[in-house]
Design a protein around this motif. Structure first.
Motif, PDB file in Angstrom:
ATOM      1  N   LYS A   1       0.959  -1.099  -0.084  1.00 33.20           N
ATOM      2  CA  LYS A   1       0.703   0.037  -0.118  1.00 33.20           C
ATOM      3  C   LYS A   1       0.668   1.251   0.058  1.00 33.20           C
ATOM      4  O   LYS A   1       2.255   1.540   0.993  1.00 33.20           O
ATOM      5  N   TYR A   2       0.499   1.836  -0.560  1.00 31.25           N
ATOM      6  CA  TYR A   2       1.126   3.354  -0.959  1.00 31.25           C
ATOM      7  C   TYR A   2       0.363   4.828  -0.270  1.00 31.25           C
ATOM      8  O   TYR A   2      -0.841   4.742  -0.131  1.00 31.25           O
ATOM      9  N   SER A   3       1.133   4.787   0.619  1.00 29.24           N
ATOM     10  CA  SER A   3       0.635   6.388   1.541  1.00 29.24           C
ATOM     11  C   SER A   3       1.153   8.002   1.279  1.00 29.24           C
ATOM     12  O   SER A   3       2.139   8.140   1.766  1.00 29.24           O
ATOM     13  N   GLU A   4       0.511   9.286   1.231  1.00 31.20           N
ATOM     14  CA  GLU A   4       0.954   9.595   0.217  1.00 31.20           C
ATOM     15  C   GLU A   4       1.539  10.406   1.649  1.00 31.20           C
ATOM     16  O   GLU A   4       0.634  10.675   3.151  1.00 31.20           O
TER      17      GLU A   4
ATOM     18  N   SER B   1       6.018  10.600   2.774  1.00 32.85           N
ATOM     19  CA  SER B   1       5.388   9.258   2.098  1.00 32.85           C
ATOM     20  C   SER B   1       6.324   7.269   2.238  1.00 32.85           C
ATOM     21  O   SER B   1       7.541   7.106   2.342  1.00 32.85           O
TER      22      SER B   1
ATOM     23  N   TYR C   1       5.264   2.988   2.080  1.00 32.42           N
ATOM     24  CA  TYR C   1       5.306   1.689   0.842  1.00 32.42           C
ATOM     25  C   TYR C   1       4.858   0.980   1.912  1.00 32.42           C
ATOM     26  O   TYR C   1       6.148   0.213   2.771  1.00 32.42           O
TER      27      TYR C   1
END
Length: 252
Positions: free
Chosen positions: A164-167, A181, A183
Motif C-alpha cells: 500500500k502506498y501512503s501519501e 510517503s 510503501y
C-alpha cells in the motif's frame, strides 16, 4: 520454445530509474512481442505513461520502503502452462502486481513488463507466482499474482504479498515534523474450495475459518486449533491447519 512464448506474451519497456522510485510504469509504453521483437506503440497508452512520469519527476521526495518484494532481480524459472520457457531475471512489483523481467542481470539491459497471462507460472525465490482472479473480503473481484502455499483434495491455500502506498504530509509548521510517503508491505491469504470456481480472501480468525468449512468437520478443526495452540495470524500455523483440514476423511 521461445518462439511459442512470443506468440502469447509481450513485454512493455519500463523507464528503469522511475520504476525504482515509485513502482509505477512510465516511459516508453510500446510492447515488444516476443523477446527482442519489434516494438509497437499504443499512442493513448504512451501519452498516459508520459503524463505519469512528468508528474512524478516534477516532485522530488524521499519515499520510505519499496514497491518490490525484493529490489534486486532474481534468476527465476518461467513456465507457460507445463512448458518450461527458460530462466529469466525477475523483479516483482507488488504495488502494481506486475512482473518486471530481464534476459540478463546486466545493468545496461532495461527491464520490461511481462503482460499478465493466467498460463504463466514463475518460480520466484521460494514461491511460485501465478496470475489469477481472486475476491477480496470487500467482495471486490481483482486480478493479480498469488502463490500456492498449501494444496490438498479439499482446499488450496494461497499467499499474496500486498503493498500500500501512503501519501506523505508536509510539516504544517517548524514545530511539527513532515510525514514522508511510504510503501507498507502486508500479507493476505486466500483459499479455494474444491468444486468451487472462485478464490476468496481468508479472514485469519477461528470463527471465520470454521464458517467456510462443511458443518461435519467444524468441531474437529476447532478442537485441533485449540489443542495445538494454533495462531491463525502466523503463516506456518495457517498452513498446518489447512494440511489438517485436507487430511480429514469425509467419505464416511
Amino acid at each position: 520454445m521461445k518462439y511459442i512464448f512470443s506468440l502469447f506474451l509481450a513485454f512493455l519497456t519500463i523507464n528503469f530509474s522511475y520504476g525504482q522510485v515509485s513502482g509505477q510504469i512510465a516511459g516508453g509504453a510500446g510492447g515488444a512481442f516476443g523477446i527482442g521483437g519489434k516494438a509497437t506503440t499504443d499512442p493513448f497508452l504512451a501519452a498516459r505513461m508520459a503524463d505519469l512520469r512528468s508528474k512524478k519527476n516534477s516532485v522530488e521526495e524521499e519515499i520510505l520502503g519499496s514497491p518490490y518484494l525484493n529490489d534486486e532481480f532474481i534468476k527465476s524459472k518461467v513456465y507457460f502452462g507445463e512448458d518450461y520457457i527458460g530462466d529469466y531475471y525477475i523483479r516483482y512489483n507488488a504495488l502494481n502486481s506486475e512482473i518486471e523481467i530481464k534476459e540478463s542481470n546486466l545493468p545496461e539491459e532495461k527491464p520490461k513488463r511481462l503482460l499478465a497471462d493466467d498460463k504463466v507460472r514463475i518460480k520466484y525465490a521460494k514461491r511460485e507466482l501465478r496470475f489469477t482472479t481472486y475476491i477480496t473480503k470487500k467482495n471486490e473481484t481483482k486480478n493479480g499474482y498469488l502463490s500456492i502455499i498449501s494444496e490438498g483434495d479439499s482446499y488450496t491455500l494461497y499467499h499474496r504479498l500486498a503493498v500500500k502506498y501512503s501519501e506523505g504530509k508536509a510539516a504544517a509548521n517548524s514545530m511539527v515534523m513532515a510525514i514522508p510517503s511510504r510503501y507498507a508491505h502486508f500479507t493476505e491469504y486466500y483459499y479455494k474450495k474444491a468444486g468451487v470456481d472462485r478464490i476468496d480472501q481468508l479472514a485469519q480468525k477461528r470463527g471465520a475459518l470454521l464458517k467456510i468449512l462443511d458443518k461435519e468437520i467444524r468441531d474437529q478443526v476447532s478442537t485441533f486449533i485449540k489443542e495445538e495452540k494454533i495462531d491463525l495470524s502466523e503463516e506456518a500455523d495457517l498452513i498446518r491447519t489447512f494440511e489438517y483440514i485436507n487430511s480429514i476423511d469425509t467419505s464416511s
